[in-house]
Scaffold this motif. Structure first.
Motif, PDB file in Angstrom:
ATOM      1  N   LEU A   1      31.875   0.825 -37.569  1.00  0.00           N
ATOM      2  CA  LEU A   1      31.851  -0.330 -38.479  1.00  0.00           C
ATOM      3  C   LEU A   1      32.002  -1.644 -37.720  1.00  0.00           C
ATOM      4  O   LEU A   1      31.400  -2.651 -38.085  1.00  0.00           O
ATOM      5  N   GLY A   2      32.791  -1.631 -36.662  1.00  0.00           N
ATOM      6  CA  GLY A   2      32.949  -2.832 -35.836  1.00  0.00           C
ATOM      7  C   GLY A   2      31.637  -3.262 -35.199  1.00  0.00           C
ATOM      8  O   GLY A   2      31.315  -4.458 -35.176  1.00  0.00           O
ATOM      9  N   TYR A   3      30.870  -2.296 -34.718  1.00  0.00           N
ATOM     10  CA  TYR A   3      29.568  -2.635 -34.136  1.00  0.00           C
ATOM     11  C   TYR A   3      28.606  -3.136 -35.208  1.00  0.00           C
ATOM     12  O   TYR A   3      27.822  -4.057 -34.962  1.00  0.00           O
ATOM     13  N   ILE A   4      28.657  -2.551 -36.389  1.00  0.00           N
ATOM     14  CA  ILE A   4      27.814  -3.045 -37.488  1.00  0.00           C
ATOM     15  C   ILE A   4      28.187  -4.490 -37.819  1.00  0.00           C
ATOM     16  O   ILE A   4      27.316  -5.342 -38.012  1.00  0.00           O
TER      17      ILE A   4
ATOM     18  N   VAL B   1      28.958  -4.432 -22.328  1.00  0.00           N
ATOM     19  CA  VAL B   1      28.505  -3.539 -21.258  1.00  0.00           C
ATOM     20  C   VAL B   1      29.642  -2.608 -20.830  1.00  0.00           C
ATOM     21  O   VAL B   1      29.420  -1.419 -20.582  1.00  0.00           O
ATOM     22  N   SER B   2      30.863  -3.120 -20.761  1.00  0.00           N
ATOM     23  CA  SER B   2      32.016  -2.270 -20.409  1.00  0.00           C
ATOM     24  C   SER B   2      32.181  -1.141 -21.413  1.00  0.00           C
ATOM     25  O   SER B   2      32.382   0.016 -21.035  1.00  0.00           O
ATOM     26  N   PHE B   3      32.100  -1.479 -22.698  1.00  0.00           N
ATOM     27  CA  PHE B   3      32.168  -0.440 -23.722  1.00  0.00           C
ATOM     28  C   PHE B   3      30.955   0.479 -23.605  1.00  0.00           C
ATOM     29  O   PHE B   3      31.067   1.692 -23.775  1.00  0.00           O
ATOM     30  N   GLY B   4      29.798  -0.125 -23.323  1.00  0.00           N
ATOM     31  CA  GLY B   4      28.560   0.636 -23.228  1.00  0.00           C
ATOM     32  C   GLY B   4      28.560   1.674 -22.127  1.00  0.00           C
ATOM     33  O   GLY B   4      27.934   2.721 -22.251  1.00  0.00           O
ATOM     34  N   VAL B   5      29.262   1.408 -21.052  1.00  0.00           N
ATOM     35  CA  VAL B   5      29.372   2.383 -19.960  1.00  0.00           C
ATOM     36  C   VAL B   5      30.278   3.537 -20.383  1.00  0.00           C
ATOM     37  O   VAL B   5      30.055   4.686 -20.016  1.00  0.00           O
TER      38      VAL B   5
ATOM     39  N   PHE C   1      20.751  -6.340 -28.224  1.00  0.00           N
ATOM     40  CA  PHE C   1      20.321  -5.053 -27.683  1.00  0.00           C
ATOM     41  C   PHE C   1      21.526  -4.196 -27.301  1.00  0.00           C
ATOM     42  O   PHE C   1      21.574  -3.002 -27.615  1.00  0.00           O
ATOM     43  N   PHE C   2      22.506  -4.782 -26.622  1.00  0.00           N
ATOM     44  CA  PHE C   2      23.668  -4.013 -26.190  1.00  0.00           C
ATOM     45  C   PHE C   2      24.546  -3.590 -27.370  1.00  0.00           C
ATOM     46  O   PHE C   2      25.122  -2.498 -27.360  1.00  0.00           O
ATOM     47  N   TYR C   3      24.646  -4.421 -28.386  1.00  0.00           N
ATOM     48  CA  TYR C   3      25.364  -4.020 -29.591  1.00  0.00           C
ATOM     49  C   TYR C   3      24.698  -2.802 -30.230  1.00  0.00           C
ATOM     50  O   TYR C   3      25.368  -1.837 -30.609  1.00  0.00           O
ATOM     51  N   VAL C   4      23.390  -2.859 -30.350  1.00  0.00           N
ATOM     52  CA  VAL C   4      22.653  -1.751 -30.977  1.00  0.00           C
ATOM     53  C   VAL C   4      22.752  -0.492 -30.118  1.00  0.00           C
ATOM     54  O   VAL C   4      22.950   0.613 -30.650  1.00  0.00           O
ATOM     55  N   LEU C   5      22.642  -0.634 -28.814  1.00  0.00           N
ATOM     56  CA  LEU C   5      22.767   0.512 -27.922  1.00  0.00           C
ATOM     57  C   LEU C   5      24.132   1.178 -28.078  1.00  0.00           C
ATOM     58  O   LEU C   5      24.231   2.410 -28.171  1.00  0.00           O
ATOM     59  N   ASN C   6      25.184   0.391 -28.137  1.00  0.00           N
ATOM     60  CA  ASN C   6      26.527   0.940 -28.321  1.00  0.00           C
ATOM     61  C   ASN C   6      26.668   1.591 -29.691  1.00  0.00           C
ATOM     62  O   ASN C   6      27.302   2.647 -29.821  1.00  0.00           O
TER      63      ASN C   6
ATOM     64  N   GLY D   1      29.556  -6.643 -35.737  1.00  0.00           N
ATOM     65  CA  GLY D   1      29.107  -7.468 -34.610  1.00  0.00           C
ATOM     66  C   GLY D   1      27.618  -7.761 -34.680  1.00  0.00           C
ATOM     67  O   GLY D   1      27.180  -8.894 -34.450  1.00  0.00           O
ATOM     68  N   ILE D   2      26.834  -6.748 -35.035  1.00  0.00           N
ATOM     69  CA  ILE D   2      25.390  -6.935 -35.184  1.00  0.00           C
ATOM     70  C   ILE D   2      25.101  -7.881 -36.337  1.00  0.00           C
ATOM     71  O   ILE D   2      24.286  -8.807 -36.216  1.00  0.00           O
ATOM     72  N   SER D   3      25.797  -7.667 -37.449  1.00  0.00           N
ATOM     73  CA  SER D   3      25.605  -8.533 -38.627  1.00  0.00           C
ATOM     74  C   SER D   3      25.967  -9.981 -38.309  1.00  0.00           C
ATOM     75  O   SER D   3      25.292 -10.911 -38.770  1.00  0.00           O
ATOM     76  N   SER D   4      27.015 -10.162 -37.511  1.00  0.00           N
ATOM     77  CA  SER D   4      27.432 -11.532 -37.171  1.00  0.00           C
ATOM     78  C   SER D   4      26.336 -12.270 -36.413  1.00  0.00           C
ATOM     79  O   SER D   4      26.189 -13.481 -36.557  1.00  0.00           O
ATOM     80  N   LYS D   5      25.589 -11.535 -35.612  1.00  0.00           N
ATOM     81  CA  LYS D   5      24.491 -12.168 -34.874  1.00  0.00           C
ATOM     82  C   LYS D   5      23.393 -12.636 -35.831  1.00  0.00           C
ATOM     83  O   LYS D   5      22.826 -13.712 -35.650  1.00  0.00           O
ATOM     84  N   PHE D   6      23.103 -11.822 -36.849  1.00  0.00           N
ATOM     85  CA  PHE D   6      22.037 -12.172 -37.788  1.00  0.00           C
ATOM     86  C   PHE D   6      22.399 -13.353 -38.694  1.00  0.00           C
ATOM     87  O   PHE D   6      21.518 -14.083 -39.128  1.00  0.00           O
ATOM     88  N   VAL D   7      23.686 -13.542 -38.968  1.00  0.00           N
ATOM     89  CA  VAL D   7      24.085 -14.664 -39.830  1.00  0.00           C
ATOM     90  C   VAL D   7      24.448 -15.921 -39.029  1.00  0.00           C
ATOM     91  O   VAL D   7      24.687 -16.968 -39.621  1.00  0.00           O
TER      92      VAL D   7
END
Length: 100
Positions: A43-46, A11-15, A70-75, A48-54
């Motif tokens: 690439l870092g967000y990708i 969220v901090s990054f998202g703001v 959701f917040f990863y994808v939004l960022n 992070g998102i991938s880590s959630k799926f695995v």
């Protein structure tokens, strides 16, 4: 507790990203921007998102913890918009230099 801290970080990054996108849009230049930095963040967000799926534990409780992803994808979307603006601004910089 670790999820709350992770959400706080995201969220901090998202703001920050929408503010950065607005600045890039208004500035109309790439001066002060780093393409490599934006690409690494993207690439870092990708990752992070991938880590959630695995992560089996996360996926097992996805219906309760979808908001983290959701917040990863939004960022990721915000950084993607900033990347698009980078290339727009680069084109504007080149046009300005050509006309100068």
């Amino acid at each position: 507790m670790s999820e709350i801290l992770e959400i706080l970080m995201i969220v901090s990054f998202g703001v920050s990203w929408p503010l950065n996108v607005i600045k890039s849009y208004k500035a109309r230049t790439t001066k002060g921007k780093s393409l490599s930095f934006l690409c690494l963040i993207f690439l870092g967000y990708i990752a992070g998102i991938s880590s959630k799926f695995v992560n089996e534990a996360y996926m097992a409780s996805f219906s309760e913890k979808w908001y983290v992803l959701f917040f990863y994808v939004l960022n990721l979307i915000m950084v993607g918009i900033d990347l698009i603006l980078y290339f727009r601004n680069k084109r504007l910089d080149q046009k300005f230099e050509k006309n100068s």
